[in-house]
Design an enzyme around this catalytic site. Structure first.
Site, mmCIF file in Angstrom:
data_model
loop_
_atom_site.group_PDB
_atom_site.id
_atom_site.type_symbol
_atom_site.label_atom_id
_atom_site.label_comp_id
_atom_site.label_asym_id
_atom_site.label_seq_id
_atom_site.Cartn_x
_atom_site.Cartn_y
_atom_site.Cartn_z
ATOM 1 N N ASP A 123 3.427 0.373 -0.662
ATOM 2 C CA ASP A 123 2.039 0.692 -0.969
ATOM 3 C C ASP A 123 1.858 0.644 -2.477
ATOM 4 O O ASP A 123 2.742 1.060 -3.223
ATOM 5 C CB ASP A 123 1.676 2.089 -0.443
ATOM 6 C CG ASP A 123 1.580 2.138 1.067
ATOM 7 O OD1 ASP A 123 1.187 1.131 1.682
ATOM 8 O OD2 ASP A 123 1.888 3.205 1.649
ATOM 9 N N ASP A 141 -2.806 -2.625 5.220
ATOM 10 C CA ASP A 141 -3.589 -1.448 5.607
ATOM 11 C C ASP A 141 -5.083 -1.751 5.533
ATOM 12 O O ASP A 141 -5.861 -1.317 6.384
ATOM 13 C CB ASP A 141 -3.276 -0.268 4.683
ATOM 14 C CG ASP A 141 -1.834 0.178 4.755
ATOM 15 O OD1 ASP A 141 -1.177 -0.044 5.790
ATOM 16 O OD2 ASP A 141 -1.355 0.759 3.761
#
Length: 174
Positions: A123, A141
């Site tokens: 991330d 995501d």
């Protein structure tokens, strides 16, 4: 599915899945090999940073840890869900459903690849405002979130024929 060619919604879905997957993996490679050498916080705007985060759990870090659950169960579960959504995509009735499902599939596969290759999901997008930080996330995501939002909006606000097609498509995908 019969021997007929893929319909336009399914083709659009597979193309969008491929686009999300490629963009996701390219941006993660760029972050890991170029931008975050060494890892640090890079302020882009007053509300957006690039960071390096490792998500070993599911959404927002739930069930994070280094156990067998994260190493094997989560990727297998995610792959099973991606296969079910792909089955649904093959029966998509509208381009919007195809696009939505494709975004979800591409994002799911991108995060599965991270878990299998790296043991965690990379991330790096960090938004914040007024002292609140949204959990860091990535392109995969974003694909999953946008795809799900499009499905919800279409089922809530689409015309009656479109809502009927979505419901029928979902029932056939079961």
């Amino acid at each position: 599915m019969s021997k007929r060619a893929l319909g336009a919604p399914a083709r659009l879905g597979f193309l969008s899945a491929l686009a999300v997957l490629v963009l996701d993996q390219l941006t993660k490679w760029w972050i890991l090999t170029i931008v975050m050498q060494p890892p640090r916080v890079i302020e882009i705007t007053p509300f957006f940073n690039l960071v390096l985060g490792w998500n070993r759990g599911i959404s927002f870090g739930l069930f994070g840890g280094d156990g067998a659950l994260n190493a094997w169960v989560l990727p297998v579960l995610a792959a099973a869900i991606a296969m079910l959504v792909t089955y649904w995509l093959l029966r998509a009735g509208t381009p919007l459903i195809g696009l939505s499902l494709g975004l979800i599939i591409g994002g799911a596969i991108g995060n599965i690849l991270d878990r299998l290759r790296l043991g965690a999901v990379v991330d790096f997008l960090d938004f914040h405002a007024f002292g609140f930080h949204w959990p860091a996330f990535n392109v995969a995501d974003s694909g999953i979130t946008v795809g799900a939002a499009l499905m919800i909006m279409s089922s809530l606000f689409g015309d009656k024929e479109q809502r009927t097609r979505i419901k029928k498509s979902a029932e056939e995908g079961k």
